[in-house]
Scaffold this active site. Sequence first.
Site, mmCIF file in Angstrom:
data_model
loop_
_atom_site.group_PDB
_atom_site.id
_atom_site.type_symbol
_atom_site.label_atom_id
_atom_site.label_comp_id
_atom_site.label_asym_id
_atom_site.label_seq_id
_atom_site.Cartn_x
_atom_site.Cartn_y
_atom_site.Cartn_z
ATOM 1 N N HIS A 55 7.111 52.353 65.867
ATOM 2 C CA HIS A 55 8.137 52.664 64.871
ATOM 3 C C HIS A 55 7.421 52.933 63.540
ATOM 4 O O HIS A 55 6.291 52.468 63.325
ATOM 5 C CB HIS A 55 9.093 51.482 64.712
ATOM 6 C CG HIS A 55 10.040 51.316 65.863
ATOM 7 N ND1 HIS A 55 11.137 50.479 65.821
ATOM 8 C CD2 HIS A 55 10.053 51.885 67.094
ATOM 9 C CE1 HIS A 55 11.780 50.534 66.974
ATOM 10 N NE2 HIS A 55 11.143 51.387 67.768
ATOM 11 N N GLU A 57 7.705 51.746 60.612
ATOM 12 C CA GLU A 57 7.282 50.555 59.856
ATOM 13 C C GLU A 57 5.999 49.955 60.423
ATOM 14 O O GLU A 57 5.100 49.538 59.678
ATOM 15 C CB GLU A 57 8.368 49.463 59.902
ATOM 16 C CG GLU A 57 9.718 49.871 59.321
ATOM 17 C CD GLU A 57 10.663 50.415 60.389
ATOM 18 O OE1 GLU A 57 10.235 51.238 61.229
ATOM 19 O OE2 GLU A 57 11.828 50.010 60.377
#
Lengths: 151, 151
Positions: A55, A57
Amino acid sequence: MPGFPLPPPMRAALDAARLAADRGEVPVGAVIMRGNAIVATAANAPRERRDPTAHAEIVAIRAAARALGSDRLEGCDLWVTLEPCAMCAAAISHARIARLYYGASDEKGGAVEHGPRWFTQPTCHHRPELYSGIGAMAAGELLRRFFAARR
Amino acid sequence: MPGFPLPPPMRAALDAARLAADRGEVPVGAVIMRGNAIVATAANAPRERRDPTAHAEIVAIRAAARALGSDRLEGCDLWVTLEPCAMCAAAISHARIARLYYGASDEKGGAVEHGPRWFTQPTCHHRPELYSGIGAMAAGELLRRFFAARR
């Protein structure tokens, strides 16, 4: 849209989200700042990287930790276009991120204001300052367009 | 300890946990199996890798996904010496792990039977079969010895 421009880190995160969409990935982008300097920028890329943890992040946190030579990103801020999921929210705690700014809310997969609401859990060992809604309209529009095109 | 030996995947995970301890990392180890074949083995390594996401489970999931060429580990099982944290539990869902076997419970940081109990959350989109306690004594003893030596 009239009005004031978005803060530069959220603009950079939205640019990364657009790159993700161009590559057929769910459009989410993230940026890590230390003061006014960008430490890392990342686009969501689980398919391209063949990595279910990739992801935006997580990719940004890993890149920033590598760049700073530490597994703790104390004093760093994370800007992301979408409300983080449980994996990313807990990673943000592990990384000791100081401030989390996110754009669109994610009723289905978000874990900050939805689901387990990670940062309110008694076992959450680090809670960043939280700010949401910045760039939410642009981030939500990117996601809606992406999913509409795949239906 | 008398009695039956541990299943081979948990023995391999405990070996990985011992390697982590030797390197000054909190001793947790993980193994990913597909049927009877080991796909990936990993030790907890956030400090060595300068990566706050480098828990044994995440390192194993990333290695297995790379080895299998897919961001979904359908049909794969994860064996880990300690109850996964929220980051790792949610990563296990993202990876579509079929069965999770873990050793020691973790009251403080665990997120399976403690804290947010991730797999019971309504927003949890994939719940593996869950088995716990296998190798719990050996895993717990490794952790106790590690932390006792640092006090």
